[in-house]
Design a protein around this motif. Structure first.
Motif, PDB file in Angstrom:
ATOM      1  N   PRO A  73     -14.303  81.207  63.517  1.00  0.00           N
ATOM      2  CA  PRO A  73     -13.785  81.733  62.254  1.00  0.00           C
ATOM      3  C   PRO A  73     -13.715  83.259  62.250  1.00  0.00           C
ATOM      4  O   PRO A  73     -12.772  83.831  61.691  1.00  0.00           O
ATOM      5  CB  PRO A  73     -14.787  81.207  61.221  1.00  0.00           C
ATOM      6  CG  PRO A  73     -15.298  79.935  61.820  1.00  0.00           C
ATOM      7  CD  PRO A  73     -15.375  80.205  63.295  1.00  0.00           C
ATOM      8  N   GLY A  74     -14.688  83.911  62.874  1.00  0.00           N
ATOM      9  CA  GLY A  74     -14.649  85.368  62.946  1.00  0.00           C
ATOM     10  C   GLY A  74     -13.480  85.872  63.774  1.00  0.00           C
ATOM     11  O   GLY A  74     -12.837  86.866  63.418  1.00  0.00           O
ATOM     12  N   ASP A  75     -13.210  85.187  64.900  1.00  0.00           N
ATOM     13  CA  ASP A  75     -12.042  85.549  65.709  1.00  0.00           C
ATOM     14  C   ASP A  75     -10.765  85.448  64.886  1.00  0.00           C
ATOM     15  O   ASP A  75      -9.898  86.338  64.937  1.00  0.00           O
ATOM     16  CB  ASP A  75     -11.918  84.619  66.923  1.00  0.00           C
ATOM     17  CG  ASP A  75     -13.057  84.769  67.910  1.00  0.00           C
ATOM     18  OD1 ASP A  75     -13.650  85.868  67.983  1.00  0.00           O
ATOM     19  OD2 ASP A  75     -13.368  83.771  68.602  1.00  0.00           O
ATOM     20  N   LEU A  76     -10.652  84.362  64.137  1.00  0.00           N
ATOM     21  CA  LEU A  76      -9.448  84.142  63.340  1.00  0.00           C
ATOM     22  C   LEU A  76      -9.321  85.197  62.242  1.00  0.00           C
ATOM     23  O   LEU A  76      -8.214  85.684  61.972  1.00  0.00           O
ATOM     24  CB  LEU A  76      -9.476  82.746  62.742  1.00  0.00           C
ATOM     25  CG  LEU A  76      -8.211  82.300  62.002  1.00  0.00           C
ATOM     26  CD1 LEU A  76      -7.006  82.305  62.934  1.00  0.00           C
ATOM     27  CD2 LEU A  76      -8.417  80.915  61.398  1.00  0.00           C
ATOM     28  N   ALA A  77     -10.444  85.557  61.628  1.00  0.00           N
ATOM     29  CA  ALA A  77     -10.413  86.585  60.585  1.00  0.00           C
ATOM     30  C   ALA A  77      -9.876  87.899  61.143  1.00  0.00           C
ATOM     31  O   ALA A  77      -9.070  88.587  60.500  1.00  0.00           O
ATOM     32  CB  ALA A  77     -11.809  86.785  60.002  1.00  0.00           C
ATOM     33  N   ARG A  78     -10.328  88.263  62.350  1.00  0.00           N
ATOM     34  CA  ARG A  78      -9.844  89.512  62.957  1.00  0.00           C
ATOM     35  C   ARG A  78      -8.368  89.417  63.310  1.00  0.00           C
ATOM     36  O   ARG A  78      -7.628  90.388  63.147  1.00  0.00           O
ATOM     37  CB  ARG A  78     -10.685  89.837  64.192  1.00  0.00           C
ATOM     38  CG  ARG A  78     -12.081  90.346  63.860  1.00  0.00           C
ATOM     39  CD  ARG A  78     -12.829  90.792  65.095  1.00  0.00           C
ATOM     40  NE  ARG A  78     -13.235  89.660  65.933  1.00  0.00           N
ATOM     41  CZ  ARG A  78     -14.357  88.984  65.757  1.00  0.00           C
ATOM     42  NH1 ARG A  78     -15.188  89.306  64.778  1.00  0.00           N
ATOM     43  NH2 ARG A  78     -14.678  87.971  66.566  1.00  0.00           N
ATOM     44  N   ARG A  79      -7.924  88.271  63.795  1.00  0.00           N
ATOM     45  CA  ARG A  79      -6.503  88.104  64.121  1.00  0.00           C
ATOM     46  C   ARG A  79      -5.638  88.237  62.865  1.00  0.00           C
ATOM     47  O   ARG A  79      -4.561  88.838  62.904  1.00  0.00           O
ATOM     48  CB  ARG A  79      -6.266  86.732  64.750  1.00  0.00           C
ATOM     49  CG  ARG A  79      -6.935  86.509  66.098  1.00  0.00           C
ATOM     50  CD  ARG A  79      -6.136  87.100  67.241  1.00  0.00           C
ATOM     51  NE  ARG A  79      -6.703  86.720  68.521  1.00  0.00           N
ATOM     52  CZ  ARG A  79      -6.311  85.677  69.245  1.00  0.00           C
ATOM     53  NH1 ARG A  79      -5.331  84.891  68.793  1.00  0.00           N
ATOM     54  NH2 ARG A  79      -6.864  85.400  70.416  1.00  0.00           N
TER      55      ARG A  79
END
Length: 216
Positions: free
Chosen positions: A90-96
């Protein structure tokens, strides 16, 4: 009949003054696109027309799948990561996506309820989760966008290797320029009195702030 003002003004910011008369080509080009004078302006107008068509296609895709722009973008990232074998947290997706973790949680909850994604344990970190697209999502995206992607591939495959290299280099360079920070705005010589007064007032407030601090 609607008049296309690009024929006289060039690209939307106005055509540049030509430095010299262009040389007459030895043979006509196979395709000239919009005949609006300077070849560089023709290229930019064609690129703008593509972007307009792509934006309309994305709106149709969102309507067909019944979701918002961020949801569609999230599915794109998740499908790409899943096919590459590198699932996103989820953190990766938030940054993307460039949104907060709280907004990402809300987005994922919505996509989970609709059956488009699922959360799963991280393959190497027991404390973390990854987000995976469901099989139904992959099929839905393929049925919605598959034929359009194939048509786009047909156009790209029609280029010979030299043309493909030229187009790739051009689009890469354009992406770099669009991603660069904007120049600071220049003083507006045509500013209205109200705008000019507003700017002067802002400057006056900034200039008096240190004096007030010193007086305190």
């Amino acid at each position: 009949m609607q008049h296309d003002d690009r024929a006289s003004s060039g690209y939307w910011y106005g055509s540049a003054q030509p430095s010299a008369a262009p040389a007459r080509p030895s043979s006509p080009a196979p395709w000239r696109g919009h005949d609006h004078g300077e070849p560089a302006v023709q290229v930019l107008n064609a690129l703008r027309d593509y972007r307009t068509a792509e934006a309309a296609m994305r709106r149709r895709s969102r309507d067909a799948m019944g979701m918002g722009e961020k949801d569609m973008l999230a599915l794109r990232y998740l499908l790409e990561a899943d096919r590459a074998g590198s699932p996103l947290t989820p953190g990766d997706l938030a940054r993307r996506l460039g949104i907060s973790t709280a907004s990402t949680t809300t987005l994922l909850d919505r996509l989970t309820r609709s059956g488009h994604v699922r959360r799963a344990p991280h393959p190497t970190d027991r404390r973390a989760l990854v987000v995976l697209p469901t099989a139904d999502t992959d099929g839905e995206v393929r049925s919605t966008l598959g034929s359009m992607h194939e048509r786009m591939l047909d156009v790209a495959r029609s280029l010979d290797p030299v043309q493909a290299e030229t187009v790739t280099a051009f689009l890469t360079a354009m992406a770099e320029q669009v991603a660069a920070p904007l120049d600071p705005p220049h003083p507006d010589v045509h500013a209205t009195p109200a705008r000019a007064a507003g700017r002067a007032g802002g400057k006056q407030k900034r200039s008096t702030a240190p004096q007030s601090a010193a007086a305190d």
